[in-house]
Design a protein around this motif. Structure first.
Motif, short mmCIF file in Angstrom:
data_model
loop_
_atom_site.label_atom_id
_atom_site.label_comp_id
_atom_site.label_asym_id
_atom_site.label_seq_id
_atom_site.Cartn_x
_atom_site.Cartn_y
_atom_site.Cartn_z
N LEU A 77 1.73 10.58 17.07
CA LEU A 77 1.25 11.94 16.83
C LEU A 77 0.31 12.41 17.94
N ASP A 78 0.81 12.49 19.15
CA ASP A 78 0.04 12.93 20.31
C ASP A 78 -1.19 12.09 20.55
N GLY A 79 -0.97 10.81 20.71
CA GLY A 79 -2.05 9.97 21.21
C GLY A 79 -2.98 9.36 20.18
N ARG A 80 -2.63 9.35 18.92
CA ARG A 80 -3.50 8.65 17.97
C ARG A 80 -3.08 7.19 17.90
N GLN A 81 -4.06 6.31 18.04
CA GLN A 81 -3.78 4.88 18.03
C GLN A 81 -3.51 4.38 16.61
N VAL A 82 -2.71 3.31 16.52
CA VAL A 82 -2.44 2.72 15.22
C VAL A 82 -3.37 1.54 15.00
N LYS A 83 -4.07 1.57 13.89
CA LYS A 83 -4.98 0.50 13.54
C LYS A 83 -4.39 -0.19 12.31
N TYR A 84 -4.52 -1.52 12.22
CA TYR A 84 -3.93 -2.15 11.04
C TYR A 84 -4.94 -3.01 10.29
N VAL A 85 -4.72 -3.13 9.00
CA VAL A 85 -5.51 -4.03 8.17
C VAL A 85 -4.54 -5.07 7.64
N GLU A 86 -4.82 -6.37 7.87
CA GLU A 86 -3.88 -7.39 7.41
C GLU A 86 -4.39 -8.12 6.19
N GLU A 87 -3.46 -8.41 5.29
CA GLU A 87 -3.79 -9.13 4.06
C GLU A 87 -2.82 -10.31 3.92
N ASP A 88 -3.36 -11.42 3.44
CA ASP A 88 -2.52 -12.60 3.20
C ASP A 88 -2.33 -12.76 1.69
N ASP A 89 -1.08 -12.70 1.23
CA ASP A 89 -0.87 -12.86 -0.22
C ASP A 89 -0.59 -14.32 -0.62
N GLN A 90 -0.56 -15.23 0.35
CA GLN A 90 -0.33 -16.66 0.11
C GLN A 90 0.94 -16.95 -0.67
N GLY A 91 1.86 -16.00 -0.70
CA GLY A 91 3.09 -16.18 -1.47
C GLY A 91 2.85 -16.09 -2.97
N LYS A 92 1.65 -15.56 -3.38
CA LYS A 92 1.31 -15.51 -4.81
C LYS A 92 1.32 -14.07 -5.30
N ILE A 93 1.79 -13.89 -6.53
CA ILE A 93 1.92 -12.56 -7.11
C ILE A 93 0.57 -11.86 -7.23
N ASP A 94 -0.43 -12.59 -7.77
CA ASP A 94 -1.75 -11.97 -8.00
C ASP A 94 -2.35 -11.47 -6.71
N ASP A 95 -2.28 -12.31 -5.68
CA ASP A 95 -2.88 -11.91 -4.42
C ASP A 95 -2.17 -10.72 -3.81
N ALA A 96 -0.85 -10.65 -4.00
CA ALA A 96 -0.08 -9.53 -3.46
C ALA A 96 -0.52 -8.23 -4.13
N SER A 97 -0.69 -8.30 -5.44
CA SER A 97 -1.06 -7.10 -6.17
C SER A 97 -2.49 -6.68 -5.81
N ASN A 98 -3.41 -7.64 -5.69
CA ASN A 98 -4.78 -7.33 -5.26
C ASN A 98 -4.79 -6.74 -3.86
N ALA A 99 -3.98 -7.34 -2.98
CA ALA A 99 -3.96 -6.89 -1.59
C ALA A 99 -3.53 -5.43 -1.51
N SER A 100 -2.49 -5.06 -2.28
CA SER A 100 -2.02 -3.68 -2.14
C SER A 100 -3.04 -2.71 -2.74
N GLN A 101 -3.72 -3.13 -3.84
CA GLN A 101 -4.75 -2.25 -4.39
C GLN A 101 -5.91 -2.06 -3.42
N LYS A 102 -6.28 -3.16 -2.75
CA LYS A 102 -7.38 -3.07 -1.80
C LYS A 102 -7.01 -2.15 -0.63
N LEU A 103 -5.79 -2.32 -0.11
CA LEU A 103 -5.36 -1.50 1.03
C LEU A 103 -5.36 -0.02 0.66
N ILE A 104 -4.93 0.28 -0.57
CA ILE A 104 -4.80 1.67 -0.98
C ILE A 104 -6.17 2.28 -1.29
N ASN A 105 -7.00 1.55 -2.08
CA ASN A 105 -8.24 2.15 -2.57
C ASN A 105 -9.43 1.99 -1.64
#
Lengths: 389, 291
Positions: A77-105
């Motif tokens: 979008l005309d020169g805006r850099q992409v920044k990322y936040v990484e989460e490790d779900d360890q292959g576990k359901i609970d961590d995956a759900s927590n990770a997505s809530q944290k990223l969103i909220n």
């Protein structure tokens, strides 16, 4: 008594630490962009540790490479850099759900790439769907992942789709009309592929001459193979993972079976050659991607990946790369960071040229793309053909 | 023809069961303990072989001997640490300890080496011989051959040597044997050593025939070998051999002429049927309980 108290303290400390470790997400700013323009923040969830960490790490590496390339070329979008936040779900359901809530909220990301395995994607998807945050999974193949809603899409093909390509390849390229199937009855992946292959192969005019099964811990397949040999098939379809397939191939050779071995994406591992040895020579399997694919996009990806990580990219890396690239190109198409607009752009993705092939998303947000066929030759994977079912 | 082929396949699988079953039956014969850790010793034998070949590049015979040596030492240590202190405890205590040892071995290997299956290195290239339409591979011949040689050696030890005589005496009556001046503890140690060495040999043979090894590979073959031992009459060595071969052939016949779904079900159904008809096993003698 004192001893026990001390032990309790240690245990408590370990627990406390592990809680913090779970939150140990890294936020990273790549090359500092021009401060006047706001960075675009995306979230990545992968299984970076745990039993499927090799898959997650590859997918993650692929995605990071894509982000680095885009930022080097001036961002979105005309020169805006992409920044990322990484989460490790360890292959576990609970961590995956927590990770997505944290990223969103907490992190307020505009979109999510992830997760690695289907169960984790299914855990992460509901909150993304509810909050209206687009999520693209690079590698989750279970059909129901994208059924979580219109904000959830994927980059890898599904098993029934793969079977269609396999049947077409068997009939058109191998000119086979007699096939036998040997599959793992206690595994959904193996059974699913066997059933849909049978259906598609019969539809194209072929005959399944023999169907045999085995259980999950079995190591001796001589009985099944002797029966299969008696029916003289031209191809033997083995839809299972590399470690079992290697064993079957070896015993098939000992039984003097002459059929061409045909397999699916579960074969895609260097260990296939270590276990199967020369018994897998000449066998062919379908894959998401092949490093030997001569298309310019794949070649460029393989070179860039090797330069960054000093090793050959596998299918997971290619899919991770494509998921990130597809998302970023959709952000450009949308022309803003409005999540609903990005979602529409992703769902309209058409003829996107990625490392794993040309991708178009269908109305269920599953990709229509080419399936790559790979032949085992002298301990190496050789590119054979691309098939669009 | 298919029948003969399945028979050959079944005998190859059965001789592996037989090698493991002999260890079960020897230990049971002498201390009345079902050593559930036996299947895990077999797994450790396969891993010792793996490292001998991958790290040190040893050929077949030294690999086999090394694995047998390591496992026999391990068998003796396990007996000393875990079973000897319980020699006079109720039998159930020793049985549960054996399950504990089994879980311990599995998880130590899993912890040190990881849960992923490893490919066992190729020691021979596969050659297939065709005998009147029946395919026999050099790997199958090797399994037959090694199993046969080991069993002949075992028979020699038991019936032609002093230690063998001592083993037979201890299995008949421990207290009487001790009164006759037999060192019971040493005899039991030797029994564990021999049984474990045979399990290690089976582990190597399995590594060659089915080249994928992992920390849990011993559970199912261990269980089936236990069934084979009971089938033949537990405590009786020729019975264990026969039981192993019967199990192997029965499994392959089920796969070949019925359905592979029933493979394990049949193995255990045979056990139940034999025990209903002849509770002491195929070669077991009916003994009335002494009062």
């Amino acid at each position: 008594m004192k001893m026990r108290k001390r032990l309790a303290l240690v245990v408590a400390l370990v627990f406390a630490l592990s809680i913090f470790a779970g939150c140990g997400a890294k936020t990273e700013t790549p090359t500092p962009g021009t401060p006047s323009k706001e960075d675009i923040k995306i979230g990545i969830i992968n299984s970076l540790s745990g039993s499927v960490s090799s898959y997650g790490t590859s997918a993650h590496n692929g995605a990071l490479l894509a982000i680095e390339e885009v930022n080097k070329k001036g961002g979105l979008l005309d020169g805006r850099q992409v920044k990322y936040v990484e989460e490790d779900d360890q292959g576990k359901i609970d961590d995956a759900s927590n990770a997505s809530q944290k990223l969103i909220n907490q992190d307020n990301v505009v979109a999510i790439i992830g997760a690695t395995i289907s169960s984790c994607s299914n855990a992460a998807a509901p909150s993304a769907q509810a909050a209206g945050v687009p999520m693209i999974t690079p590698t989750s193949t279970a059909t129901n992942v994208t059924e979580n809603g219109e904000y959830i899409s994927r980059i890898c093909f599904l098993d029934p789709y793969q079977s269609k390509a396999l049947a077409k390849f068997a009939v058109d390229n191998l000119k086979a009309n007699k096939a036998a199937i040997l599959y793992n009855k206690q595994d959904d992946y193996s059974t699913g592929l066997a059933v849909s292959f049978k259906e598609e192969f019969t539809k194209l005019g072929g005959t399944i001459v023999e169907e045999q099964t085995y259980g999950k811990d079995e190591q001796d397949f001589n009985g099944q193979l002797t029966k299969i040999k008696g029916t003289n098939p031209e191809i033997l379809f083995l839809p299972d993972y590399y470690n079992t397939v290697g064993l079957i191939a070896k015993q098939a050779k000992q039984q003097g079976l002459k059929a061409t071995l045909l397999g699916a994406d579960g074969w895609d591992s260097p260990q296939l050659f270590e276990i199967g040895g020369d018994a897998v020579e000449g066998a062919i399997f379908s894959a998401h991607y092949s490093a030997a694919d001569p298309s310019p996009e794949t070649k460029a990806f393989v070179e860039a990946y090797k330069a960054k990580y000093q090793k050959d990219p596998d299918s997971f890396a290619a899919l991770g790369y494509d998921a990130a690239m597809a998302l970023m190109s959709s952000i450009n198409t949308a022309g803003s960071t409005d999540k609903a607009k990005i979602k529409d752009a992703i769902n309209d993705l058409k003829d996107f040229k990625g490392a794993s092939g040309t991708i178009t998303l269908d109305d269920k947000r599953n990709p229509i793309k080419t399936v790559v066929f790979v032949k085992c030759q002298q301990g190496k994977q050789e590119f054979v053909a691309k098939v669009t079912p | 023809m298919e029948f003969l082929q399945q028979l050959v396949n079944g005998l190859a699988l059965g001789s592996i069961y037989a090698l493991i079953a002999i260890g079960y039956t020897m230990v049971y014969g002498i201390v009345q303990l079902i050593n559930f850790a036996h299947g895990d010793i077999y797994m450790i034998g396969a891993f010792v072989g793996f490292f001998a070949v991958v790290k040190y590049g040893l050929p077949f015979l030294p690999t086999l001997l090394l694995a047998m040596l390591v496992c026999s030492v391990l068998g003796v240590i396990i007996e000393k640490i875990a079973y000897r202190p319980l020699r006079n405890s109720p039998r159930i205590t020793a049985l549960i300890t054996a399950i504990g040892v089994s879980l311990f071995l599995e998880n130590v290997v899993r912890w040190r080496l990881g849960p992923d299956p490893r490919p066992f290195p190729e020691l021979f290239s596969v050659k297939v011989f065709s005998l009147g339409g029946v395919q026999v591979s050099n790997v199958q011949l090797l399994i037959f051959g090694v199993a046969l040689v080991l069993i002949v050696i075992l028979q020699f030890i038991i019936y032609r040597t002093r230690i063998g005589k001592a083993m037979r005496a201890v299995s008949q009556d421990q207290d009487a044997a001790r009164l006759m001046g037999i060192n019971v503890d040493r005899t039991i140690s030797v029994t564990f050593a021999i049984g474990s060495a045979l399990a290690a040999a089976a582990g190597i043979l399995v590594g060659i025939a089915y080249p994928r090894i992992d920390p849990y590979m011993g559970i199912l073959p261990g269980l089936k070998a236990f069934v084979a031992a009971v089938l033949g009459g537990i405590g009786i060595i020729p019975g264990a051999m026969l039981g192993g071969l019967v199990m192997g052939v029965a499994e392959l016949m089920v796969v070949g002429f019925w359905s592979s779904d029933y493979r394990d079900a049949i193995a255990f159904a045979i056990l139940i049927i034999i025990l209903l008809i002849k509770p002491t096993g195929i070669l077991g003698k009916n003994q009335s309980e002494k009062v």
